[in-house]
Design a protein around this motif. Sequence first.
Motif: not given
Length: 340
Positions: A11-12, A109-113, A305-314
């Motif tokens: 929901d974010d 993967n969201h969990i990896e974020g 939930d946030n996109a910074a963690m997804i970018a860092l995992a990336g």
Amino acid sequence: MVILGIESSCDDTSVALLDVSINKHTILAQKTASQIDVHKIYGGVVPEIAGRKHAEAIVPIIQDVLYNQPKPEYIAVTSGPGLITGLLVGVEVAKTLSYLWNIPLLGINHIEGHIYSPFLEENHADLVFPTLCLIASGGHTEYILMKDHGDYIKIGGTRDDAVGECFDKVAKLLSLDYPGGPKIAALAERGNKNAIPFPRPMIASGDYDMSFSGLKTAALYWLRDNTFEEAQITLEDFCASFQQAIIAVLVKKTENILSKHAIKTLLLGGGVSANTELQKHLSHMLAKRTQPIEFRFPKKKYCMDNAAMIALAGYFHAKNNDITTWNKILANPIWRVINT
Ligand code: KG4
Ligand code: ZN
């Protein structure tokens, strides 16, 4: 390496631009549109509404985040697990941009974020292995053993409700707004955690699995069979006792794992990692151990939930050239992070 992160699994709607090098990163911009005000009317996330809201929000947010910023070299997008209605929006937008800008795409993967979230605004090269990850959110409660970047083995998890889900459902019984976890945690601060002897499900099961649906039912039955006035128990006492039942299980299971596996870092992530009482009890348990174990959890603003963690995992995927081409990436609502 400039990475655009996109997160829309629940929901974010969140977008972030990170500049990442070997041991340092800067969050150049980040913007998140929360849908909580819409979903709280229904007491939980409504997938169809979530999808529509993501679709409305995502392009303007990307435009805002990229305003006056360098062009991204990679796009990291959450492609699972989560609500398919939300994942599809993020993945389709990321695919389109990857094709238009001719830059590589990373399906995250969201969990990896959540696993990388404790390192946001910290030195991300500080992660010492082997690491035990306890990921507790609205959709997941898992123990993951991480021996290296990208090397994950799930060693336990909930058999039914996730911890955050249990908090949210019990909060609903108490007529507290969604998401209920933070509300219960705030009330619990002023309550007596020994007031109601709620069950500690599977605490002595000997494995690393958990179950929280029985605790939710115990809370429901207590409210059905008692009144706060007659029992001389306050709402704050109820919340503190309920929260303590969850914490006792998580601390005991974590302690059991640490006594069986040689672990150097305990990592707590997911929305429930914002629970300061849980952080405190895990810290106390670690302090009693003879072998020092590093404890990492996210800054409050990066627990949810946030996109910074997804970018860092990336970043770690980009480093390994683990790229998904735009025409191959798929949204997968049940994608498991583990490699076995
Ligand atoms: O990671 P997250 O933002 O979304 C999912 O991936 O599920 O986690 C949201 C969950 C919600 O269930 C919310 O109630 C819970 O995290 N939560 C908390 C606290 N803050 C958020 N639960 C307990 N205590 C908190 N302080
Ligand atoms: Zn999450």
